[in-house]
Design an enzyme around this catalytic site. Sequence first.
Site, PDB file in Angstrom:
ATOM      1  N   ILE A 191      -2.228  27.419  11.486  1.00  0.00           N
ATOM      2  CA  ILE A 191      -0.780  27.625  11.335  1.00  0.00           C
ATOM      3  C   ILE A 191      -0.087  26.443  10.662  1.00  0.00           C
ATOM      4  O   ILE A 191       1.005  26.598  10.102  1.00  0.00           O
ATOM      5  CB  ILE A 191      -0.141  27.948  12.710  1.00  0.00           C
ATOM      6  N   ASN A 242       3.940  23.239  26.009  1.00  0.00           N
ATOM      7  CA  ASN A 242       4.085  23.200  27.468  1.00  0.00           C
ATOM      8  C   ASN A 242       5.521  22.839  27.813  1.00  0.00           C
ATOM      9  O   ASN A 242       6.288  22.385  26.967  1.00  0.00           O
ATOM     10  CB  ASN A 242       3.087  22.223  28.099  1.00  0.00           C
ATOM     11  N   ASP A 257      -0.999  23.385  19.846  1.00  0.00           N
ATOM     12  CA  ASP A 257      -0.060  22.278  20.086  1.00  0.00           C
ATOM     13  C   ASP A 257      -0.652  20.977  19.548  1.00  0.00           C
ATOM     14  O   ASP A 257       0.030  20.209  18.827  1.00  0.00           O
ATOM     15  CB  ASP A 257       0.189  22.182  21.608  1.00  0.00           C
ATOM     16  N   SER A 271      -0.061  31.715  24.554  1.00  0.00           N
ATOM     17  CA  SER A 271      -0.629  31.852  25.915  1.00  0.00           C
ATOM     18  C   SER A 271      -2.074  32.333  25.978  1.00  0.00           C
ATOM     19  O   SER A 271      -2.637  32.388  27.072  1.00  0.00           O
ATOM     20  CB  SER A 271       0.225  32.784  26.800  1.00  0.00           C
ATOM     21  N   GLY A 307      -4.841  31.031  24.781  1.00  0.00           N
ATOM     22  CA  GLY A 307      -5.901  30.029  24.767  1.00  0.00           C
ATOM     23  C   GLY A 307      -5.992  29.366  26.137  1.00  0.00           C
ATOM     24  O   GLY A 307      -6.428  29.976  27.116  1.00  0.00           O
TER      25      GLY A 307
HETATM   26  N1  AR6 Z   1      -3.526  27.581  14.213  1.00  0.00           N
HETATM   27  C1  AR6 Z   1      -3.286  28.802  14.749  1.00  0.00           C
HETATM   28  N2  AR6 Z   1      -3.689  29.158  15.974  1.00  0.00           N
HETATM   29  C2  AR6 Z   1      -4.386  28.246  16.686  1.00  0.00           C
HETATM   30  C3  AR6 Z   1      -4.669  26.949  16.206  1.00  0.00           C
HETATM   31  C4  AR6 Z   1      -4.208  26.631  14.901  1.00  0.00           C
HETATM   32  N3  AR6 Z   1      -4.415  25.435  14.343  1.00  0.00           N
HETATM   33  N4  AR6 Z   1      -5.368  26.271  17.159  1.00  0.00           N
HETATM   34  C5  AR6 Z   1      -5.523  27.110  18.201  1.00  0.00           C
HETATM   35  N5  AR6 Z   1      -4.935  28.294  17.913  1.00  0.00           N
HETATM   36  P1  AR6 Z   1      -3.415  27.509  22.916  1.00  0.00           P
HETATM   37  P2  AR6 Z   1      -1.651  28.436  25.100  1.00  0.00           P
HETATM   38  C6  AR6 Z   1      -4.840  29.514  18.737  1.00  0.00           C
HETATM   39  O1  AR6 Z   1      -4.451  27.098  23.887  1.00  0.00           O
HETATM   40  O2  AR6 Z   1      -2.707  29.336  25.600  1.00  0.00           O
HETATM   41  C7  AR6 Z   1      -1.633  23.216  25.021  1.00  0.00           C
HETATM   42  O3  AR6 Z   1      -2.304  22.163  25.637  1.00  0.00           O
HETATM   43  C8  AR6 Z   1      -5.800  29.690  19.878  1.00  0.00           C
HETATM   44  O4  AR6 Z   1      -7.074  30.116  19.406  1.00  0.00           O
HETATM   45  O5  AR6 Z   1      -3.100  26.597  21.797  1.00  0.00           O
HETATM   46  O6  AR6 Z   1      -0.257  28.979  24.965  1.00  0.00           O
HETATM   47  C9  AR6 Z   1      -0.135  23.182  25.264  1.00  0.00           C
HETATM   48  O7  AR6 Z   1       0.350  21.861  25.338  1.00  0.00           O
HETATM   49  C10 AR6 Z   1      -5.098  30.757  20.684  1.00  0.00           C
HETATM   50  O8  AR6 Z   1      -5.335  32.035  20.095  1.00  0.00           O
HETATM   51  O9  AR6 Z   1      -1.982  27.787  23.656  1.00  0.00           O
HETATM   52  C11 AR6 Z   1      -0.011  23.893  26.583  1.00  0.00           C
HETATM   53  O10 AR6 Z   1      -0.243  23.018  27.666  1.00  0.00           O
HETATM   54  C12 AR6 Z   1      -3.610  30.431  20.477  1.00  0.00           C
HETATM   55  O11 AR6 Z   1      -3.577  29.506  19.376  1.00  0.00           O
HETATM   56  C13 AR6 Z   1      -1.100  24.931  26.514  1.00  0.00           C
HETATM   57  O12 AR6 Z   1      -2.085  24.425  25.604  1.00  0.00           O
HETATM   58  C14 AR6 Z   1      -2.938  29.807  21.689  1.00  0.00           C
HETATM   59  O13 AR6 Z   1      -3.848  28.943  22.352  1.00  0.00           O
HETATM   60  C15 AR6 Z   1      -0.589  26.249  25.973  1.00  0.00           C
HETATM   61  O14 AR6 Z   1      -1.620  27.189  26.069  1.00  0.00           O
END
Ligand code: AR6
Length: 176
Positions: A11, A24, A34, A121, A123
């Site tokens: 992204i 978060n 993030d 949410s 991941g």
């Molecule tokens: N580009 C697009 N999507 C991505 C990327 C990227 N570079 N990297 C990962 N994803 P997550 P959450 C996808 O875990 O579940 C953090 O520590 C990933 O594969 O990033 O909302 C925050 O600080 C998944 O499909 O977010 C919070 O504490 C999606 O992004 C917590 O994680 C979301 O995964 C939030 O958890």
Amino acid sequence: MSRISVISGDITSLDVDVIVNAANAQLQGGGGVDGAIHHAAGPELLEQCAAIYRQNGACPTGQAVIMGAGDIPVKAIIHAVGPVWQGGDCDEAGLLADAYHNSLQLAASHGYQRIAFPAISTGIYGYPKPAAAQIAMSTVCDFLRNHSLPHQVVFCCYDQETHDLYQHLLMNCDAV
Ligand code: AR6
């Protein structure tokens, strides 16, 4: 042409006006998307997050805040806080829909045309991908039916399963 597109990729490298971060509540950075956004944006983003946290406190689940994008070549970043999956009985669905809706509203109120979302949410927060994709798609479709901005919404998928889920759901979103 459809106002919704589904792509695979990182992204932080998209040509859009605003990208959404799966943040978060403390806006303190973390892993997943993030971590990628903070890495690409540089330290200025964390400083902005800390300043907003000092001023407003935690960002409640389902809410979103907008700020500058540091070194990422977009106009702004919206930090949306999705719910942690707890089994489905803690209003996770409503809170996830709120995270998308509030992000879209912020983008619209700033006049932004093109916005990209990660799969919030699904991941680290553990939300089941099929259910989350359904909420993301229906919330975005409903919003676009009623608003001219943002004009274009990109679902940026980081894994094949998410990409396939969104592609399938997009076929049923015929009004936009
Ligand atoms: N580009 C697009 N999507 C991505 C990327 C990227 N570079 N990297 C990962 N994803 P997550 P959450 C996808 O875990 O579940 C953090 O520590 C990933 O594969 O990033 O909302 C925050 O600080 C998944 O499909 O977010 C919070 O504490 C999606 O992004 C917590 O994680 C979301 O995964 C939030 O958890």
